[in-house]
Design a protein around this motif. Structure first.
Motif, PDB file in Angstrom:
ATOM      1  N   UNK A   1     -13.318  -2.869  15.706  1.00 43.24           N
ATOM      2  CA  UNK A   1     -12.892  -1.755  14.886  1.00 43.24           C
ATOM      3  C   UNK A   1     -11.383  -1.560  14.924  1.00 43.24           C
ATOM      4  N   UNK A   2     -10.791  -1.769  16.086  1.00 48.85           N
ATOM      5  CA  UNK A   2      -9.328  -1.649  16.160  1.00 48.85           C
ATOM      6  C   UNK A   2      -8.648  -2.661  15.244  1.00 48.85           C
ATOM      7  N   UNK A   3      -9.205  -3.862  15.207  1.00 52.19           N
ATOM      8  CA  UNK A   3      -8.669  -4.880  14.313  1.00 52.19           C
ATOM      9  C   UNK A   3      -8.800  -4.473  12.859  1.00 52.19           C
ATOM     10  N   UNK A   4      -9.954  -3.906  12.488  1.00 49.13           N
ATOM     11  CA  UNK A   4     -10.161  -3.436  11.118  1.00 49.13           C
ATOM     12  C   UNK A   4      -9.191  -2.316  10.767  1.00 49.13           C
ATOM     13  N   UNK A   5      -8.977  -1.397  11.713  1.00 45.19           N
ATOM     14  CA  UNK A   5      -8.045  -0.296  11.472  1.00 45.19           C
ATOM     15  C   UNK A   5      -6.647  -0.820  11.151  1.00 45.19           C
ATOM     16  N   UNK A   6      -6.181  -1.770  11.940  1.00 46.06           N
ATOM     17  CA  UNK A   6      -4.836  -2.327  11.717  1.00 46.06           C
ATOM     18  C   UNK A   6      -4.745  -3.032  10.371  1.00 46.06           C
ATOM     19  N   UNK A   7      -5.805  -3.787  10.019  1.00 43.77           N
ATOM     20  CA  UNK A   7      -5.810  -4.475   8.730  1.00 43.77           C
ATOM     21  C   UNK A   7      -5.769  -3.480   7.579  1.00 43.77           C
ATOM     22  N   UNK A   8      -6.567  -2.442   7.705  1.00 46.83           N
ATOM     23  CA  UNK A   8      -6.637  -1.431   6.652  1.00 46.83           C
ATOM     24  C   UNK A   8      -5.301  -0.703   6.505  1.00 46.83           C
ATOM     25  N   UNK A   9      -4.694  -0.350   7.608  1.00 50.37           N
ATOM     26  CA  UNK A   9      -3.420   0.353   7.569  1.00 50.37           C
ATOM     27  C   UNK A   9      -2.331  -0.497   6.915  1.00 50.37           C
ATOM     28  N   UNK A  10      -2.270  -1.770   7.260  1.00 46.90           N
ATOM     29  CA  UNK A  10      -1.271  -2.661   6.670  1.00 46.90           C
ATOM     30  C   UNK A  10      -1.488  -2.793   5.164  1.00 46.90           C
ATOM     31  N   UNK A  11      -2.756  -2.864   4.760  1.00 49.21           N
ATOM     32  CA  UNK A  11      -3.064  -3.017   3.342  1.00 49.21           C
ATOM     33  C   UNK A  11      -2.674  -1.763   2.559  1.00 49.21           C
ATOM     34  N   UNK A  12      -2.897  -0.599   3.134  1.00 46.54           N
ATOM     35  CA  UNK A  12      -2.533   0.652   2.467  1.00 46.54           C
ATOM     36  C   UNK A  12      -1.017   0.767   2.319  1.00 46.54           C
ATOM     37  N   UNK A  13      -0.291   0.401   3.360  1.00 47.67           N
ATOM     38  CA  UNK A  13       1.170   0.467   3.284  1.00 47.67           C
ATOM     39  C   UNK A  13       1.707  -0.450   2.192  1.00 47.67           C
ATOM     40  N   UNK A  14       1.089  -1.609   2.046  1.00 48.34           N
ATOM     41  CA  UNK A  14       1.526  -2.547   1.011  1.00 48.34           C
ATOM     42  C   UNK A  14       1.178  -2.029  -0.386  1.00 48.34           C
ATOM     43  N   UNK A  15       0.055  -1.329  -0.501  1.00 47.19           N
ATOM     44  CA  UNK A  15      -0.422  -0.848  -1.812  1.00 47.19           C
ATOM     45  C   UNK A  15       0.277   0.441  -2.244  1.00 47.19           C
ATOM     46  N   UNK A  16       0.603   1.300  -1.292  1.00 47.50           N
ATOM     47  CA  UNK A  16       1.282   2.567  -1.532  1.00 47.50           C
ATOM     48  C   UNK A  16       0.520   3.440  -2.545  1.00 47.50           C
ATOM     49  N   UNK A  17      -0.669   3.910  -2.173  1.00 47.64           N
ATOM     50  CA  UNK A  17      -1.466   4.716  -3.107  1.00 47.64           C
ATOM     51  C   UNK A  17      -0.952   6.148  -3.223  1.00 47.64           C
ATOM     52  N   UNK A  18      -1.373   6.814  -4.306  1.00 45.62           N
ATOM     53  CA  UNK A  18      -1.088   8.243  -4.444  1.00 45.62           C
ATOM     54  C   UNK A  18      -1.984   9.067  -3.534  1.00 45.62           C
ATOM     55  N   UNK A  19      -3.158   8.529  -3.210  1.00 45.77           N
ATOM     56  CA  UNK A  19      -4.093   9.251  -2.356  1.00 45.77           C
ATOM     57  C   UNK A  19      -5.027   8.264  -1.664  1.00 45.77           C
ATOM     58  N   UNK A  20      -5.395   8.606  -0.447  1.00 39.56           N
ATOM     59  CA  UNK A  20      -6.422   7.881   0.289  1.00 39.56           C
ATOM     60  C   UNK A  20      -7.691   8.727   0.220  1.00 39.56           C
ATOM     61  N   UNK A  21      -8.780   8.150  -0.332  1.00 39.29           N
ATOM     62  CA  UNK A  21     -10.051   8.865  -0.458  1.00 39.29           C
ATOM     63  C   UNK A  21     -11.031   8.284   0.549  1.00 39.29           C
ATOM     64  N   UNK A  22     -11.435   9.098   1.503  1.00 42.73           N
ATOM     65  CA  UNK A  22     -12.357   8.685   2.559  1.00 42.73           C
ATOM     66  C   UNK A  22     -13.764   9.136   2.200  1.00 42.73           C
ATOM     67  N   UNK A  23     -14.748   8.253   2.400  1.00 43.94           N
ATOM     68  CA  UNK A  23     -16.128   8.552   2.024  1.00 43.94           C
ATOM     69  C   UNK A  23     -17.001   8.519   3.276  1.00 43.94           C
ATOM     70  N   UNK A  24     -17.386   9.716   3.785  1.00 40.54           N
ATOM     71  CA  UNK A  24     -18.244   9.835   4.969  1.00 40.54           C
ATOM     72  C   UNK A  24     -17.687   8.971   6.114  1.00 40.54           C
ATOM     73  N   UNK A  25     -18.545   8.264   6.880  1.00 39.49           N
ATOM     74  CA  UNK A  25     -18.144   7.245   7.855  1.00 39.49           C
ATOM     75  C   UNK A  25     -17.075   7.765   8.816  1.00 39.49           C
TER      76      UNK A  25
END
Length: 374
Positions: A69-93
Motif C-alpha cells: 500500500x505504501x508503494x501504491x500511495x507513492x505512485x498515486x501521489x506522483x501521478x497526481x502531481x504530474x496531472x495537476x487536477x482541479x480536484x481529487x475525488x475520493x470514493x469510499x475506501x
C-alpha cells in the motif's frame, strides 16, 4: 476542469462510473484520470491502476499488505502531481483514501469525498480528520447527515446511487436461456462477495444447504474481476454461475444468501427475502468486535434502524442456521411479509434523488465558486 478519482473496490467503480458520466454531461470540458475499474474506463479518461490490485478486507489482512500500500500511495501521489487536477475525488475506501486526502491537503489540492468511509461504524474520531482534510463530503446514507451534524460538519446528502441503479435496471430477456436456467424452478441467489478473501470464507458454507432444497436452482453471482477458473470447483450438483449479472439474478430470485455489503441493500431494493452472512479471520473479528460501534452489519438494518433481515456473523454463520432461515424465507408467508414491510421502510428512507447527477452538479458548482473567489 480536470478530475482525478480514486475508487478502490468494485462497488466504488460502479458508483464512480455514474459520477463520471454526469460530470461529462454537465462539464463538456471535463478531463479524467483515475484509479478504478472497467466501468469507469468505459466512460473515458485514463485508468492508471485497476482496483483488483488494491482490494483487501479486514484489519489483519490490511496490516500484512502495508508495504504494498505504501508503494501504491507513492505512485498515486506522483501521478497526481504530474496531472495537476482541479480536484481529487475520493470514493469510499477509507484506509487508502484518507491518507491521500492528508497528502492532497498538504499540497494544496482540493479534496471532495463521494461516498463517505464508514467511520460511523468504527473509529469515529476520524471525523475530526475528515473535517480538517476534506473540502466537501457527499453522503449516500440518510443517517450519515445526522452523524456528521453531531460533529458540526456540514455534508451533502445526495440520495443513494444503488437505489437509482436498481430503479433504472431493465431485465435481459435472454438471461434464463443464456445460462441454461429452468424457467419452471424457483431460484435461490447466492451473493458471496466480490473479493477472493470474502468468497473463500463464505461460499462453501452458503452452498452446503443445497441438498435440503433440491426443488430450487442455486445460482451464484460471480464477478469477472476474479479468474473464472477460480469458481470452477463450485460448479457442481447443478450449481450455476452468472458473471456480472447480479441484478438480472436478483430480479428473478425467490430468496437470497448474501454476504454483508452493498449486496444486502441491492437485494432488499429488489424485494428479495434474504439472510445476511459474514465471516472473516479470527483476529480480524476480535479486533472488529472491540471497535465497531453499530448494532448491525447489513445496510438494510442500519438504515431502517431495526432488525429487518437476519444476520449470521462468524460463529453463527453455519449451514444449520442458514438452512433453517432459508426455509422460513421460502415458506413462511407472514415472515416474508414482515421482511418486505421493512424493505418498504427502507425505500422510503432512501428516496429517489438521482445521486450521481446531484453530486456532479454540486461539485461543479463548488469548483466554480472556488475559481470565482480566486
Amino acid at each position: 476542469m480536470k478530475y482525478y478519482l480514486i475508487a478502490g473496490e468494485r462497488s466504488g467503480d460502479t458508483h464512480a462510473a455514474h459520477l463520471l458520466r454526469e460530470l461529462k454531461s454537465q462539464d463538456p470540458g471535463a478531463d479524467f484520470r483515475y484509479w478504478g475499474g472497467d466501468q469507469m474506463e468505459a466512460e473515458g479518461g485514463h485508468l492508471v491502476r485497476h482496483y483488483r490490485e488494491l482490494a483487501v478486507m479486514g484489519f489483519w489482512e490490511t496490516a500484512t499488505s502495508l508495504l504494498k500500500f505504501r508503494g501504491f500511495l507513492k505512485q498515486c501521489q506522483a501521478d497526481i502531481l504530474a496531472y495537476r487536477p482541479d480536484v481529487l475525488i475520493l470514493v469510499d475506501y477509507g484506509g487508502f483514501n484518507l491518507r491521500m486526502a492528508a497528502w492532497a491537503k498538504a499540497h494544496g489540492i482540493r479534496v471532495f469525498y463521494y461516498i463517505s468511509p464508514k467511520i460511523w461504524a468504527w473509529n469515529q474520531s476520524r471525523v475530526e480528520k475528515i473535517k480538517a482534510l476534506v473540502d466537501k463530503m457527499f453522503v449516500i446514507l440518510p443517517f450519515e447527515s445526522e452523524f456528521y451534524q453531531r460533529f458540526e460538519y456540514k455534508v451533502d446528502y445526495i440520495g443513494n446511487p444503488t437505489a437509482d441503479e436498481v430503479a433504472a435496471f431493465q431485465q435481459d430477456p435472454n438471461f434464463m436461456a443464456q445460462h441454461g436456467l429452468d424457467p419452471e424452478r424457483k431460484i435461490i441467489a447466492v451473493l458471496p462477495g466480490s473479493r477472493k478473501q470474502e468468497i473463500e470464507e463464505m461460499l462453501h458454507e452458503m452452498l452446503a444447504v443445497l441438498p435440503a432444497f433440491q426443488d430450487y436452482q442455486f445460482v451464484v453471482a460471480a464477478v469477472s474481476n476474479l479468474d473464472r477458473a477460480y469458481y470452477a470447483h463450485f460448479e457442481r450438483n447443478g450449481i450455476k454461475l452468472v458473471f456480472d449479472q447480479a441484478y438480472d439474478l436478483l430480479s428473478r430470485a425467490s430468496a437470497a444468501l448474501v454476504t454483508s455489503g452493498t449486496a444486502t441493500l441491492e437485494t432488499a431494493l429488489f424485494g428479495v427475502p434474504q439472510v445476511v452472512c459474514y465471516r472473516t479471520s479470527g483476529l480480524t473479528y476480535m479486533i472488529g468486535k472491540a471497535v465497531i460501534k453499530v448494532p448491525y452489519i447489513s445496510l438494510v438494518n442500519l438504515i431502517v434502524g431495526r432488525t429487518v433481515v437476519e444476520e449470521f456473523i462468524q460463529g453463527d454463520f453455519t449451514a444449520r442456521n442458514l438452512l433453517d432461515e432459508l426455509k422460513r424465507l421460502l415458506t413462511d408467508e407472514a415472515y416474508i411479509a414482515k421482511q418486505k414491510a421493512g424493505y418498504a421502510e427502507l425505500r422510503e428512507k432512501l428516496g429517489q434523488h438521482n445521486a450521481a447527477r446531484q453530486a456532479a452538479a454540486l461539485m461543479i458548482n463548488y469548483l466554480g465558486e472556488k475559481q470565482a473567489a480566486a
